[in-house]
Design an enzyme around this catalytic site. Structure first.
Site, PDB file in Angstrom:
ATOM      1  N   HIS A  24      36.343   1.047  15.192  1.00  0.00           N
ATOM      2  CA  HIS A  24      36.580   2.260  14.413  1.00  0.00           C
ATOM      3  C   HIS A  24      37.472   3.179  15.238  1.00  0.00           C
ATOM      4  O   HIS A  24      37.055   3.688  16.278  1.00  0.00           O
ATOM      5  CB  HIS A  24      35.269   2.952  14.062  1.00  0.00           C
ATOM      6  CG  HIS A  24      34.396   2.148  13.148  1.00  0.00           C
ATOM      7  ND1 HIS A  24      33.011   2.162  13.206  1.00  0.00           N
ATOM      8  CD2 HIS A  24      34.716   1.292  12.137  1.00  0.00           C
ATOM      9  CE1 HIS A  24      32.529   1.358  12.277  1.00  0.00           C
ATOM     10  NE2 HIS A  24      33.546   0.821  11.622  1.00  0.00           N
TER      11      HIS A  24
ATOM     12  N   GLU B 127      36.470   6.609  16.897  1.00  0.00           N
ATOM     13  CA  GLU B 127      35.389   6.623  17.890  1.00  0.00           C
ATOM     14  C   GLU B 127      35.971   6.421  19.294  1.00  0.00           C
ATOM     15  O   GLU B 127      35.709   5.437  19.969  1.00  0.00           O
ATOM     16  CB  GLU B 127      34.351   5.556  17.528  1.00  0.00           C
ATOM     17  CG  GLU B 127      33.664   5.873  16.202  1.00  0.00           C
ATOM     18  CD  GLU B 127      32.812   4.737  15.658  1.00  0.00           C
ATOM     19  OE1 GLU B 127      32.636   3.724  16.356  1.00  0.00           O
ATOM     20  OE2 GLU B 127      32.326   4.851  14.510  1.00  0.00           O
TER      21      GLU B 127
ATOM     22  N   HIS C  12      30.404   1.713  20.113  1.00  0.00           N
ATOM     23  CA  HIS C  12      30.760   2.607  19.003  1.00  0.00           C
ATOM     24  C   HIS C  12      30.513   4.055  19.399  1.00  0.00           C
ATOM     25  O   HIS C  12      29.980   4.353  20.462  1.00  0.00           O
ATOM     26  CB  HIS C  12      29.924   2.286  17.762  1.00  0.00           C
ATOM     27  CG  HIS C  12      30.371   1.077  17.005  1.00  0.00           C
ATOM     28  ND1 HIS C  12      30.983   1.146  15.782  1.00  0.00           N
ATOM     29  CD2 HIS C  12      30.302  -0.239  17.304  1.00  0.00           C
ATOM     30  CE1 HIS C  12      31.270  -0.071  15.349  1.00  0.00           C
ATOM     31  NE2 HIS C  12      30.859  -0.936  16.262  1.00  0.00           N
TER      32      HIS C  12
ATOM     33  N   GLU D 271      25.798   2.916  20.533  1.00  0.00           N
ATOM     34  CA  GLU D 271      26.325   4.148  19.956  1.00  0.00           C
ATOM     35  C   GLU D 271      26.283   5.267  20.988  1.00  0.00           C
ATOM     36  O   GLU D 271      25.238   5.543  21.578  1.00  0.00           O
ATOM     37  CB  GLU D 271      25.493   4.562  18.736  1.00  0.00           C
ATOM     38  CG  GLU D 271      25.461   3.548  17.610  1.00  0.00           C
ATOM     39  CD  GLU D 271      26.662   3.660  16.673  1.00  0.00           C
ATOM     40  OE1 GLU D 271      27.538   4.511  16.930  1.00  0.00           O
ATOM     41  OE2 GLU D 271      26.708   2.897  15.695  1.00  0.00           O
TER      42      GLU D 271
END
Length: 1121
Positions: A804, A807, A901, A986
């Site tokens: 992504h 990010e 991420h 994350e």
């Protein structure tokens, strides 16, 4: 026999229904009242289960239909009905079937002049109206007309009756049919007049809850399009806006102001974004792409459903666990392992990407960087490889060196020593209050001290003397000359001159090598310029920045400013000063407005509109070939004045909530500060909030669905210098060219006799850029067959990142991982000697380059393409999956697979993994899990990181497998390749709310440290496994002694788990229509049930209360939650 087995309660209820004896009925009502007044709701719910509601309602109907109703029975009966009805979800339907609605309305009409009797009738009507279906029936039977007879203009008598009537009316108007009836009969004007009258006369704020009840009526009517139209026609916006201006800071009026804000937001006319099309300003023809439709005219019909259907969501529907609906409960899907999605012979191509398994020792000693041009190699920057300890300056003790000194001096501290030092030595910037300018120590005369302590000459004088334009220098061209310079000069020459006059030492970065890489990078818009921060480099600040303390009422203030802009537009400039959709240039360099620019790598700003002198509306670009995912921004701004707060409103954000509401700040980079020796991205901005605005997307664009909502991120920035050039970004940028530069410098910095570092191309992207694949391990100890065999038999670890593009924090974590793995740290050496690391540091280069937030050039989320990727559509995913399939096919599946991420709505760092049993347990699946066999080692790594890494928390980790995540890397690698330790890691965009970093925002140092700590976690994981080799245990024991038992200190330490420090998470509520994101301000209940209980209890103990009562100030000011 059945009668004998009946409980005492059932006997009472049956006697109540069948008895006609007045004393018996009163005695039973007294017993039931005493029974239900004590204890908890459990007693009431038990009574409901035994038919209590039906018994009470039938008694009401029977008593009311006598020729002379007995109010000694009816009043306690009404109190019981209200108490029981609040807890019975089907109470309204029961009352309708037993004809209790009509009976109660008749009694209310007969008692308009008898306050005590009327009050009890209103309490019952309020409970009946909790069901939308029942409320609609009450409306048909004339309940609203009755209530308007009770609700009078301001008076100091009968206020308890008036308050109860407004609450009943508000409950009735939740029904669409009732709201429509109110509009048709002109009640909107009447409600506005009543509110004005009570507001103007109630100067002591004694009757706040009556005013709130009237506003709730308006709010429910405004849920209909016709209601909003009637409200606007009656000058409702102007009326409510003006009446609240002088009381915004009055805490006692919070119940009123919060509802006013919600009404104003509801009735603010919806409009399309000020863009020519919802599609991205950039177009790229790719296979299978869909041509976007022309823009559509937006009308009110696109926004709200004004149909006739009644949705009884309040009391008759069962609770639904929405979050659990997405859990995968099909055991076959959870347990089956599908075969490869391609022919086995096709997997052979990936053998060339695993040369470490077949090459001879001589081949492995080949010189790195043979394929680089002289232009690139002449600028190679050979820095010492820092450990995580030198990455994290504020983890060191105070007597150690600061960031300003050479990192070679600090690189000796190993990662294990840092762990042993503990995790609580973080310090904040002293004397810096939240929201203050981190550049406050910059000299006003333009003189500065660089990182080595040398004085730097005056920047502006230097620029003027050499006839350079700081605007042009701050965004240099990749080739040729600066467009605004008075004499052309080669970009490399300019950078060299700048480096000579403004020396900077940033590890693993080289501006000239970056420029060479940027020239090779291919973008959709064919960028010709480079952003100065990416070219010049970034050095982390010496201390962590605290989270911004949210100013009370800031969102309310901003919403009122939006409404003032609509109602009082006299001071609005509304001038477009930058746009990707209109001919360039739009900006007049001689004007007083700011100058904007975003056409550089990873840049994203589509349009800038000057609203007022120091306020700008900004619109970010949608992802290429998409109409969505507007969140990431990165742009240049210049022409500012120092010490003046500029407000920026990003008006087309998409996510329903953001960490910008909970302490997060955007990032800023000042060119003048960089030339003063402080080349640093810092967190900057104050008066920040994120809220839903009045812009909507046409239903035609969204495929027939109701128009998508947009959100505004608003923040103010005070720039450090006059006429500076600054860059603002959603988060610390990390470009594709920065990655390629970093990889080349890393490759040149390693000793090829000790470290095997291979950089190759996984594939070409749709945009024509190379997706790098990096292999890191240790060279064999010798050419002996045993050592070469040990080299080839090392297990694999596979790490990926940046699928992504928005990010960017994932890239900073990856940067820390890469630098640590090639470092001289003893942990890194052990890892290299025992594992082969396959790393894909950027899975979506095209998205990163072109400033996308989430998608590829095809406009699709690549992390939803792992189930069946295609080589010509999703090449990076196709070949990453192919490489994993190849490793699996030769029996070399990775020990751990982890995809890095970033997370926008949570704090800390955490892992998502996969577990069959936890998923089925959470879903409360009826399938028995006792027979399922599952390797529970998937929890080991997060538990290790929880104890090890200061930013990590186990409490936010999840191991559930959702249907909507079936095509993500984590789930596909777990399910298809059988990798039990398949994770997504994350990292928050914001920071930490637990552990030693609690209250701090993440900087790049903290993110890089997390990357190094992840590597250490992999080593600990192996040491704790039963399959750990004797050789590794021996080496670890040696390391343990060398590091003064630092590793043992960690392994024995269990009390430092971050989850034991602070329980977490999900402390942030969802962003719906909240004003200040507090539980009180968003309440839509017309007075809480507990408040009604209190009133009923008071009345029961005060049966002699007179008909003419007044509400005291304290009672009137009490807000209902």
């Amino acid at each position: 026999m059945a009668e004998q087995e009946a409980s005492g309660l059932q006997v009472l209820l049956r006697t109540l229904q069948s008895s006609s004896d007045r004393e018996s009925i009163l005695t039973i009502l007294q017993l039931l009242g005493d029974l239900l007044s004590g204890g908890t709701d459990r007693r009431i719910r038990y009574m409901i289960s035994k038919g209590g509601s039906e018994a009470l309602l039938q008694t009401l109907v029977d008593t009311a239909r006598t020729s002379s109703p007995d109010y000694d029975i009816l009043l306690p009966l009404f109190r019981l009905l209200a108490k029981v009805g609040l807890r019975d979800k089907k109470f309204g339907q029961k009352a309708l079937e037993l004809e209790a609605l009509d009976v109660t309305l008749i009694l209310a009409r007969k008692n308009l002049c008898h306050s005590q009797n009327l009050l009890h009738c209103l309490w019952a009507l309020r409970v009946f109206a909790a069901s939308v279906t029942t409320a609609a029936m009450l409306g048909i039977n004339g309940a609203m007309e009755l209530l308007f007879k009770v609700i009078t203009p301001y008076m100091q008598k009968r206020t308890r009756i008036i308050r109860a009537a407004t609450e009943v009316l508000a409950a009735l108007l939740k029904s669409k049919s009732n709201s429509r009836r109110a509009v048709n009969r002109g009640y909107v004007v009447g409600l506005l007049r009543l509110h004005q009258d009570w507001h103007s006369h109630d100067t002591a704020n004694t009757y706040v809850l009556i005013r709130r009840g009237l506003l709730l009526c308006l709010k429910h009517v405004a849920a209909l399009r016709s209601g909003r139209e009637a409200f606007l026609a009656a000058q409702g916006m102007e009326t409510l806006f003006s009446t609240t201006q002088n009381c915004l800071d009055d805490k006692s009026l919070e119940p009123v102001i919060s509802i006013v804000l919600q009404i104003l937001r509801q009735c603010y006319p919806k409009s399309p974004l000020p863009l020519v099309t919802a599609s991205s300003a950039y177009a790229f023809p790719v296979p299978g792409s869909v041509t976007s439709d022309p823009p559509c005219v937006l009308t009110e019909e696109d926004f709200e459903d004004d149909g006739d259907e009644e949705a009884d969501k309040d009391s008759d529907s069962e609770d639904v666990k929405e979050e659990d609906d997405d859990l995968e409960t099909d055991v076959n899907k959870l347990t089956s392992k599908p075969g490869p999605d391609r022919p086995e012979e096709e997997l052979r191509q990936y053998e060339a990407m695993c040369l470490e398994l077949s090459c001879s020792f001589e081949d492995l000693e080949s010189k790195p960087g043979d394929d680089l041009s002289f232009e690139e190699t002449q600028y190679a920057n050979h820095h010492h490889i820092p450990t995580a300890a030198s990455l994290k300056r504020h983890c060191l003790s105070k007597d150690q060196l600061s960031w300003g000194q050479e990192r070679e001096d600090t690189g000796r501290t190993s990662l294990l020593s840092t762990v042993k030092m503990g995790r609580s030595s973080v310090h904040l910037a002293s004397g810096k209050a939240p929201g203050m300018n981190p550049y406050q120590n910059a000299q006003s005369n333009g003189l500065g001290i660089d990182s080595s302590g040398s004085e730097i000459p005056d920047i502006q004088a230097f620029l003027n003397e050499d006839a350079w334009d700081i605007d042009a220098m701050s965004c240099p061209r990749m080739s040729a000359s600066f467009s605004n310079s008075t004499r052309p000069r080669d970009a490399t020459e300019v950078i060299n001159k700048l480096l000579q006059t403004h020396p900077q030492h940033i590890p693993f970065h080289d501006p000239c090598l970056y420029m060479a890489k940027a020239r090779r990078t291919r973008s959709v818009a064919d960028f010709k310029m480079m952003a100065f921060p990416d070219l010049w480099g970034h050095r982390p600040p010496p201390s962590a920045q605290p989270m911004l303390e949210r100013k009370c009422g800031i969102q309310r203030i901003k919403i009122f400013e939006d409404i003032r802009r609509l109602l009082q537009p006299s001071d609005i400039i509304n001038k477009v000063v930058f746009s990707l959709d209109e001919p360039w240039p739009l900006q007049d360099t001689a004007s007083d407005c700011l100058r904007f620019f975003s056409k550089f790598e990873s840049g994203n700003l589509r349009k800038a509109i000057q609203v007022r002198e120091f306020e700008y509306d900004l619109l970010v670009n949608a992802d290429v070939n998409n109409t969505q995912h507007q969140q990431w921004f990165y742009f240049r701004v210049s022409g500012m004045k120092a010490a003046v707060p500029y407000r920026f409103n990003v008006i087309n954000c998409e996510k329903p909530n953001s960490q910008f509401n909970y302490g997060m700040q955007p990032t800023l980079y000042s060119v003048k500060e960089a030339l003063l020796g402080r080349p640093t991205w810092i967190r900057m901005g104050h008066e920040i909030c994120y809220y839903k605005n009045h812009y909507r997307q046409s239903a035609a664009v969204t495929g027939g669905a109701s128009g998508k909502c947009y959100y505004t991120l608003t923040f103010a920035v005070t720039f450090p210098h006059d006429e500076d050039v600054c860059y603002l970004a959603y988060h610390y940028p990390y470009t594709y060219s920065a990655l390629m530069t970093h990889l080349d410098i890393l490759e040149k910095s390693v000793n090829p006799k000790q470290v095997y570092f291979r950089q190759e191309v996984l594939c070409q992207t749709l945009g024509g850029n190379s997706c790098p694949l990096v292999t890191i391990t240790a060279m064999p100890e010798s050419k002996s067959a045993d050592h070469v065999e040990q080299f080839r038999q090392r297990p694999y670890q596979v790490i990926t990142a940046r699928v992504h593009p928005g990010e960017s924090n994932a890239s900073w974590v990856m940067k820390g991982t890469l630098e640590f793995l090639v470092s001289s740290d003893p942990v890194a050496r052990l890892l290299r000697e025992n594992f082969i690391f396959k790393i894909i540091p950027m899975l979506n280069p095209d998205g990163v380059i072109n400033g996308n937030h989430r998608c590829s050039l095809r406009g699709e989320d690549l992390n939803r393409q792992w189930l069946s990727p295609r080589a010509h559509l999703q090449p990076t995913i196709y070949h990453a999956k192919g490489l994993l399939y190849y490793l699996s096919s030769i029996g070399r599946s990775p020990v751990v697979f982890c995809d890095f991420h970033g997370h926008s709505q949570k704090k800390n760092v955490f892992l998502y993994g996969c577990s069959i049993k936890e998923t089925l347990w959470q879903a409360e699946s009826t399938v028995g899990t006792s027979t399922l066999i599952e390797d529970i080692s998937y929890r080991t790594l997060p538990k290790i990181l929880d104890k090890l890494a200061p930013a990590f928390t186990m409490s936010s980790c999840s191991f559930l497998v959702e249907k909507s995540r079936a095509s993500t890397a984590r789930v596909v690698v777990w399910r298809e390749m059988g990798v039990s330790r398949s994770y997504t890691m994350e990292s928050s965009y914001c920071g930490c709310n637990q552990g030693p970093y609690q209250g701090l925002q993440f900087g790049t140092s903290e993110l890089e440290e997390m990357g190094a700590m992840f590597c250490l976690g992999l080593l600990i994981l192996e040491l704790k496994s039963v399959s750990c080799s004797h050789h590794l245990l021996t080496r670890a024991a040696t390391l343990l002694n060398a590091e003064e038992e630092a590793l043992d200190h960690y392994l024995q330490r269990c009390s430092s788990s971050s989850s034991s420090i602070t329980s977490e998470l999900d402390d942030e509520p969802a962003c719906l229509e909240e004003i200040d994101y507090s539980t009180d301000s968003s309440s839509d209940q017309e007075g809480s049930f507990s408040e009604l209980d209190r009133l009923i209890q008071e009345c029961a103990f005060n049966k002699e209360e007179g008909d003419e009562e007044e509400e005291g100030p304290g009672q009137g000011r009490k807000a209902s939650p």
